[in-house]
Every structure is written in structure tokens, then in C-alpha cells.
Design an enzyme around this catalytic site. Structure first.
Site, PDB file in Angstrom:
ATOM      1  N   ASP A 171      29.619  -1.016 -70.080  1.00  0.00           N
ATOM      2  CA  ASP A 171      30.174  -0.817 -71.421  1.00  0.00           C
ATOM      3  C   ASP A 171      29.055  -0.531 -72.416  1.00  0.00           C
ATOM      4  O   ASP A 171      29.312  -0.250 -73.582  1.00  0.00           O
ATOM      5  CB  ASP A 171      30.958  -2.060 -71.863  1.00  0.00           C
ATOM      6  CG  ASP A 171      32.393  -2.011 -71.346  1.00  0.00           C
ATOM      7  OD1 ASP A 171      32.783  -0.992 -70.751  1.00  0.00           O
ATOM      8  OD2 ASP A 171      33.129  -2.997 -71.545  1.00  0.00           O
ATOM      9  N   ASP A 223      40.624  -1.084 -63.887  1.00  0.00           N
ATOM     10  CA  ASP A 223      39.726  -2.052 -64.524  1.00  0.00           C
ATOM     11  C   ASP A 223      39.939  -3.452 -63.952  1.00  0.00           C
ATOM     12  O   ASP A 223      40.967  -3.738 -63.324  1.00  0.00           O
ATOM     13  CB  ASP A 223      40.015  -2.043 -66.041  1.00  0.00           C
ATOM     14  CG  ASP A 223      38.851  -2.538 -66.873  1.00  0.00           C
ATOM     15  OD1 ASP A 223      37.880  -3.051 -66.296  1.00  0.00           O
ATOM     16  OD2 ASP A 223      38.926  -2.419 -68.115  1.00  0.00           O
TER      17      ASP A 223
HETATM   18  C1  DGJ Z   1      36.588  -3.138 -70.098  1.00  0.00           C
HETATM   19  C2  DGJ Z   1      36.099  -1.752 -69.774  1.00  0.00           C
HETATM   20  O1  DGJ Z   1      34.782  -1.809 -69.319  1.00  0.00           O
HETATM   21  C3  DGJ Z   1      36.215  -0.879 -71.015  1.00  0.00           C
HETATM   22  O2  DGJ Z   1      35.719   0.396 -70.757  1.00  0.00           O
HETATM   23  C4  DGJ Z   1      37.649  -0.822 -71.450  1.00  0.00           C
HETATM   24  O3  DGJ Z   1      38.425  -0.165 -70.499  1.00  0.00           O
HETATM   25  C5  DGJ Z   1      38.183  -2.224 -71.694  1.00  0.00           C
HETATM   26  N1  DGJ Z   1      37.966  -3.069 -70.556  1.00  0.00           N
HETATM   27  C6  DGJ Z   1      39.654  -2.196 -72.018  1.00  0.00           C
HETATM   28  O4  DGJ Z   1      40.180  -3.436 -72.153  1.00  0.00           O
END
Ligand code: DGJ
Length: 776
Positions: free
Chosen positions: A545, A477
């Protein structure tokens, strides 16, 4: 595949040709990029000038030999010699001027792809590629440019990159160098870009091009969801299945730049490369600078065909070879179900339920380390939080593996919270500038990936965890854009952004080399770094997301212009949705997520029996069509996305089609289902997937369908609805390919009168999946 018929170069793929001419002055003229041409065409493809044009500078003012660079379609221009179209290069030369003049010196052809030590490069397992290197030299100085063209014959892709060498004694300052540039005639074009932001990634925009410069770029330090690096130049009138279009994408994860410049004489120059903004590279004596690779294609058959070229290229030449054509596992990810609030017991229960439903990979997301109970602290640290995980990560992974599932873990390796053990020990690891308070994003700073010690730290820490847990999957990430750009480890801060990306690529390559079997899914607050560079390390990317299936339709559609389904990771989540508050049926959540790599991101405990049973069925269906859904040829449709959308994948004799009703219309039109890519002479079996309709969908109307009167607000209704659902209409037909492609007449949709088992009950956000198979 690549020919030199002096003074012409022809680069060919299966159905495309790209032609260049060496002009008398040594400049390269771009002759052609499009459907295959004949050698005899070459003589007629050049710019035909018969008289001086008003206000134009002549490069060579000899009688009968006027070369007005501004009026010629050039292959790679220089600066300050009469071509006033936007230049692909900006150099401060040894004489301190900005004037450069690069002309042909020599060329070479090699088998395969020119490798790179630092930048992600496609690979070729089928030995189907050839490379042409044309070397240009500045007419005054010993400064050279190599234009590098590779043809990927079978997939109709040509890649380009540029290498510039300084053989002068002085260091020169390189302020702009594009990976590619070429010119075509065109005053009838639009530009397609994928723009957006967090939870609204990859929204398709069409901008008409007129005289002037149009730029698609990022300046956030990553490829950015604000503007994806992929750009399409399309002739007006082009749509999904018709028209001329050129596609460009960059194998790069940092600040990118594509410019389309229409000159006063209607020449369109397109260029793509590293964003020149805040870029300044010290090109020392006897050193060179290599640009990232750019990927080019063309189709005269519309956007779907262009996307197929891009998709085939990614599946065959970009994603790590260990995952080429390999079906990806179905995931349960802990994030939306638990966020930071979990312990071993909760995770194991989630995994058990997931396993019983057929899910194959368990991923523990953010929150497993250090003091990370929210997003205020802990990034940079790798010590496991034993309060949450009483048997540590090893204990958890062991239990997951014992259940017969794969185990995956979330990392955010490029980041550091000022509240962390790492920051206490090494505040200098964070990117910031002395005398300025650094700007924070999600309470975090970015680690200086240019510093070799930082890279070593990340590789060591991640390796320990991989070894300890026998890890199968990493979610990589990256949750903030860059600010306060500064590193002590470079001589010139104009080198910052690109050096950061080189540092990131170094870490990723080392980890890939050490652990080639690990499936890496990259992510950046959703799709903030959805690009070809990241795909060379991890074959799939967390798209957004936003998992609301209706919002997701336009996100997945947008991303599909450049990236295949095997790279697009989609999760089914809760309803009402967290970001849109929209209530959607479980079937639609699956019917959208299935077009890509499927996962789940919710706590099964919060679902009712109907939803759990549906998920079980969905997973069985997904598994039986998984290869088609991940690796089939994807088709978009020319529909009004506010009313209805369709997705289709085709693989050999099977086609899976999603039909999504965005908003229900009162007393709607009778509808047809258009199916693409059928053989007109064959017969097909068409079947829609069975669907149950929960009683809640109908509220008080249910009294009209059931023999008993029920109050939807009472417990009895809720109790009955747990066990009783209505059947939605399924459709079955034998149709010829011709009829399917013209449009199969669908069964009537609910028209506000009666329900019966032949009526398609979609309502807002309803959807159905159709399987179309060649009849045996
Ligand atoms: C952002 C990501 O897009 C989410 O899926 C998740 O992993 C969060 N970060 C976790 O902090």
C-alpha cells in the site's frame, strides 16, 4: 536430466547438478548442489572421514565402517539416531517414541511433474521436466517417505516435496515435516531474508550465520510481509554480480518455515516447509500427507543470476498459463482516489479521464456492497449498494465496457464483519472459539475456509457477480492475520492452519477453472501474502500500500530477489504521499512504477495540467516498452541505496535503465551510468527520456533562469508555471557495449551554480530513464 549410477543419483538442469549417494546403511548423503559436474567427480564428493571424532555417536559401530550421522551431509535426516542437527521431521511413532530412522527402499523416475490434488503445483508446457521419487522406509515401522525431485531443465530450478505414508494400524501424529532438507559444508555463509511489515514490505536483511539455528518463518496464517518465504544462503562476499548463492522459495501461502542450522562441525543444514509451530496432523492408517513444493536454485554468478532463475521459473511454470507471457493492462484503481466515498458519476468521470490518458482497465475497489461506507461493516455480504451505484454493478460495468475499457472489481472473500447480514445469519461461519471474545483486525473476522459451506457460499456469490458484470479482473484482498484459530470441521486443531490454506486453494482453483480468462491480482493489506502459492492462481500481486516511489525502491528491489516484474503491481499515486508525506515529482513516481505492472491510484481531478500531460506521455512510453518492462530480465545494482539506486531490464537488444537519486549531495561527484548485460562487441544508442521541470521545483531560484522576476508565492507564478516548464538535460550517445558496462560518463548534475539545458537537474528524489538500444 536425472541419472542413477548406483549408488549415486544426479539431477541436472541446463547449468546445475544436484547429487545424492545411497550410503551403505541406506541413509542418503547429500553430495553436491552447484554448477555442472562430471560423473567422475562423484567418487570424490562424499564426506571423507578417517578416524573417530570426539563426542560423536556412531550409527553403525562396525570396525572400519563407522557411520557418524552427525558428521555426514544428509539429504533428509530422521530423529534420535545420532544426527543432532535440526531434524526435518518430527513424528510420534506407533511405539510412542519420537525416534524414526528412514533409509532407502526404492526409487522411480517419471516424465513431467507429479501432480497434486490439493496443493498448487507448477506446470510444464514445454515437456522439459523430469521427476525422481526416492522412497525411504522407517527401519522399524511401515511408514514411508517419498522424496520428490523435479528438474526444470531450462530455467535451472529443482523443486522438491515430501510425501509421508502411514501403513501401520495406528494413527500417528505428524508434528513436523519439511518439503526439503539438505546439508552442505559451510561456516562462511550469510542468510538473505525479506522482512518488514505493512507499508514496508520486503526489506532486504543479511544475517551472518554462526553455529546455531536461524529461522525465517511466519505464524500469521499467511505467508506474511513480516518475513517472505523466500530465503537465500550466500557465501560471504557474494553480491549482485558475483559469488555463490542458493535460493529457496516455497509454493505456499500459509505459515512457512526455513531453518538454517550450522552444526558444531561446520555443516550447514537448510530446510524449508510448513511451519511446525502449532502444527499436528493426524496421519491415519493408510493415509498420506503431502507437503507444499519448495523451489531450489543456485548460482555461482551472484544474486542477479539467481533471481533470473527464479523469475524464469515463475513466468514459465507458475503463473496461470492463460497469462504466460501476456502483457498486463494498465489499471486505474478507485481506492486512493475515493476510498469509500464514490458514486456512479464519480467513477464514470474517473474512467473517462483514465481512458483518455490511455489506461485500459478500470478497477472498483472496496466499498461497492452492503453497508460498506467505512471499514466497520459489510464484509461477507455481496448485495450491491444501489445508493452509490444507481444502475448497479451491471450498469457500471456496461458503461465501462462501452468506453472500451476492461472492468475489474475488489473482493475480500475470506473475511466477515460482525456487522453484516452474513454474520446475522451464519455467525458460525466466522473463526472463533466458544468462551473467548475473538480478537478483531480492521473490525473483521476470518471466515472458516475449512467449512465446505463457507467455500460454497463464496464461490456462488462471486460467480453471480462475475456473470452479472462480465468481469475481466478480480482484486482478491485479505486484510487481517489469523487469531482464535479453531474449526469444527477438523478432528485436531493442529490441522487448522494448513486446512485453512487447503480450503482457500480449493476456492481459488474452482473459480480459476470456471473463469480461466479472469485476471486475478491478489493482495493482503499490500504484500502480506506475496508468495508462489498465490501466484499460481493470480499472475500479479499488489506489492504494497506504500506507493511513495522512494520507499517503493527498496520494496520493489526486495521483492525482485524472488519474483519477476510481471508479478509486481505498482501504482502511481498522489504527492505528497499519504504514508510518508514525501513530495516527489510525477516523473519519479512513474519511473519507479514502470518496473512492473503499471497502474494509477488517484483522482485525476486533483492533478495540474503539467502532471496530466506527463501521465499521458508516460503511458505512451510504458506501452511502447511494456513487454520489456514486464517480461525483460531484471537487474539490481550494488549501490548505496541511501544515495542512488538503479534498476534495469533487458530484452533482446533493448535495455531500459532507471537512475534514481534518493538524496541530492552538495557539489556532487561526477557520475557514471553502469549498464549491464551489453554485448561488448556491439554499438549501442543511449538516450535518456525527455523530462520537463515544473517551475515549483526551483522556487525563488527561478528568477535566475527566467528573464522576469517572479515571486513563487504569488498567483502569477502559479499561472505561468501551468504553461511554462524548463527542460531537463537529455543525454544521447553512441557507445560500445564495453564502455556501457564499464560506465558511461553522464552529463554533469546540478552543482549549486547555474542551470542550463545540459545540466541534469535531479535534486532529492529526481530520476531519469535511459533507453539503450543496439545500433542498427
Ligand atoms: C487493502 C489493500 O491493500 C488496498 O489496496 C485496498 O484494496 C484496501 N485494502 C481496501 O479496503
Amino acid at each position: 536430466m536425472i541419472k542413477f549410477i548406483e549408488p549415486y543419483f544426479i539431477i541436472e538442469t541446463k547449468s546445475l547438478s544436484y547429487a545424492i549417494k545411497i550410503l551403505e546403511t541406506g541413509h542418503l548423503e547429500h553430495l553436491y548442489f552447484g554448477d555442472k559436474i562430471l560423473e567422475t567427480d562423484l567418487d570424490f564428493l562424499h564426506t571423507k572421514l578417517s578416524a573417530k571424532a570426539r563426542g560423536v555417536i556412531d550409527y553403525l559401530e562396525e570396525k572400519g565402517k563407522d557411520i557418524p550421522l552427525d558428521l555426514i551431509c544428509l539429504e533428509f535426516s530422521s530423529s534420535g539416531k545420532g544426527d543432532f542437527k535440526l531434524s526435518p521431521i518430527e513424528l510420534k511413532m506407533p511405539d510412542q517414541s519420537f525416534v524414526s530412522d528412514f533409509t532407502y527402499q526404492k526409487h522411480e523416475m517419471i516424465e513431467g511433474i507429479l501432480p497434486s490434488d490439493t496443493l498448487p503445483t507448477p506446470y510444464d508446457d514445454e515437456k522439459n521436466t523430469k521427476t525422481l521419487i526416492i522412497t525411504l522406509k522407517d527401519t522399524k515401522f511401515n511408514i514411508y517417505i517419498d522424496l520428490i525431485y523435479t528438474t526444470y531443465y531450462d530455467v535451472n530450478i529443482i523443486s522438491r516435496k515430501t510425501i509421508i505414508r502411514n501403513n501401520e494400524k495406528e494413527t500417528i501424529s505428524l508434528r513436523k515435516i519439511m518439503s526439503m532438507s539438505f546439508d552442505i559444508y559451510g561456516s562462511n555463509y550469510d542468510m538473505l531474508t525479506l522482512d518488514g511489515g505493512a507499508i514496508k514490505e520486503a526489506q532486504k536483511h543479511i544475517t551472518p550465520i554462526a553455529q546455531g539455528t536461524y529461522i525465517n518463518s511466519s505464524i500469521t496464517g499467511n505467508s506474511s510481509y513480516k518475513h517472505n518465504p523466500g530465503v537465500i544462503l550466500l557465501e560471504k562476499g557474494t553480491h549482485e554480480d558475483f559469488g555463490n548463492c542458493y535460493g529457496f522459495n516455497l509454493i505456499y501461502s500459509g505459515n512457512h518455515y526455513t531453518a538454517i542450522d550450522q552444526s558444531s562441525h561446520g555443516i550447514l543444514r537448510v530446510m524449508q516447509g510448513i511451519n511446525p509451530s502449532m502444527f499436528e496432523w493426524d496421519l491415519n492408517t493408510n493415509t498420506s500427507f503431502e507437503t507444499p513444493t519448495t523451489v531450489l536454485s543456485f548460482s555461482s554468478k551472484g544474486l542477479n543470476d539467481l533471481s533470473h532463475h527464479m523469475h524464469d521459473f515463475i513466468n514459465k511454470h507458475i503463473i496461470p498459463r492463460q497469462f504466460k507471457g501476456v502483457d498486463r493492462p494498465i489499471v486505474i484503481n478507485s481506492w486512493e482516489g475515493f476510498y469509500f466515498d464514490f458514486n456512479e458519476k464519480k467513477l464514470i468521470n474517473l474512467a473517462k479521464k483514465a481512458k483518455s490518458l490511455g489506461i485500459e482497465l478500470f478497477v472498483l475497489d472496496d466499498g461497492w456492497f452492503s453497508s460498506r461506507n467505512n471499514d466497520l461493516s459489510g464484509l461477507g455480504d455481496y448485495d450491491v449498494n444501489f445508493k452509490k451505484l444507481k444502475h448497479g454493478l451491471r450498469g457500471l460495468s456496461h458503461k465501462i465496457h462501452q468506453m472500451g475499457m476492461k472492468f475489474g472489481l475488489w473482493f475480500e472473500p475470506e473475511m466477515i464483519n460482525p456487522v453484516s447480514k452474513l454474520y446475522e445469519k451464519h455467525p458460525e461461519y466466522a473463526i472463533k472459539i466458544e468462551g473467548r471474545i475473538p480478537a478483531l483486525g480492521r473490525h473483521q473476522l476470518v471466515l472458516d475456509m475449512i467449512n465446505p459451506l463457507v467455500r460454497k457460499y463464496i464461490i456462488n456469490e462471486i460467480s453471480k457477480i462475475i456473470d452479472d458484470t462480465n468481469l475481466d479482473y478480480i482484486k482478491w484482498d485479505m486484510n487481517r492475520d489469523m487469531t482464535d484459530m479453531y474449526s469444527k470441521h477438523i478432528p485436531n486443531q493442529g490441522m487448522f492452519y494448513h486446512s485453512y490454506i487447503l480450503g482457500l486453494y480449493d476456492v481459488l482453483s474452482q473459480l480459476r477453472k470456471k473463469y480461466p480468462h479472469i485476471l486475478i491480482e491478489t493482495c493482503a493489506s499490500g504484500g502480506n501474502r506475496f508468495d508462489l502459492g498465490m501466484l499460481t492462481y493470480g499472475p500479479q500481486i499488489w506489492t504494497s500500500d506504500n506507493t511513495d516511489p522512494i520507499a517503493r525502491l527498496s520494496i520493489q528491489k526486495g521483492i525482485s530477489y524472488f519474483y519477476p516484474q510481471s508479478c509486481i503491481s505498482n501504482h502511481v499515486s498522489m504527492s505528497p504521499h499519504e504514508q510518508t508525506l514525501r513530495k516527489t515529482p510525477i516523473d519519479t513516481r512513474f519511473n519507479v512504477s514502470m518496473f512492473g505492472v503499471l497502474g494509477y491510484e488517484l483522482d485525476f481531478k486533483l492533478l495540474n495540467t503539467f502532471e496530466i500531460n506527463s501521465i499521458k506521455k508516460h503511458i505512451e512510453i510504458y506501452k511502447s516498452y511494456r513487454h520489456i518492462l514486464q517480461f525483460g530480465q531484471f537487474y539490481r545494482f550494488n549501490e548505496d541505496p541511501k544515495v542512488r539506486m538503479n534498476f534495469q531490464v533487458s530484452f533482446e537488444d533493448t535495455h531500459v535503465l532507471g537512475n534514481y537519486q534518493v538524496l541530492a549531495e552538495p557539489n556532487p561527484n561526477l557520475e557514471i551510468l553502469k549498464i549491464k548485460n551489453l554485448n561488448p562487441t556491439k554499438i549501442y544508442d543511449l538516450k535518456s527520456m525527455e523530462q520537463k521541470l515544473p517551475l515549483e521545483k526551483f522556487g525563488h531560484l527561478i528568477s535566475h533562469a527566467l528573464p522576469i522576476k517572479l515571486n513563487p508565492n504569488k498567483a502569477l507564478f502559479r499561472l505561468i508555471s501551468r504553461f511554462k516548464q524548463l527542460d531537463n538535460a537529455t543525454e544521447e550517445a553512441h557507445i560500445s557495449g564495453n564502455v556501457g558496462m564499464k560506465g558511461y560518463k553522464m552529463q554533469q548534475q546540478f552543482m549549486g551554480t547555474y542551470y542550463n539545458e545540459q545540466t541534469r537537474m535531479l535534486g532529492d528524489f529526481g530520476s531519469q530513464i535511459y533507453i539503450i538500444k543496439e545500433s542498427r
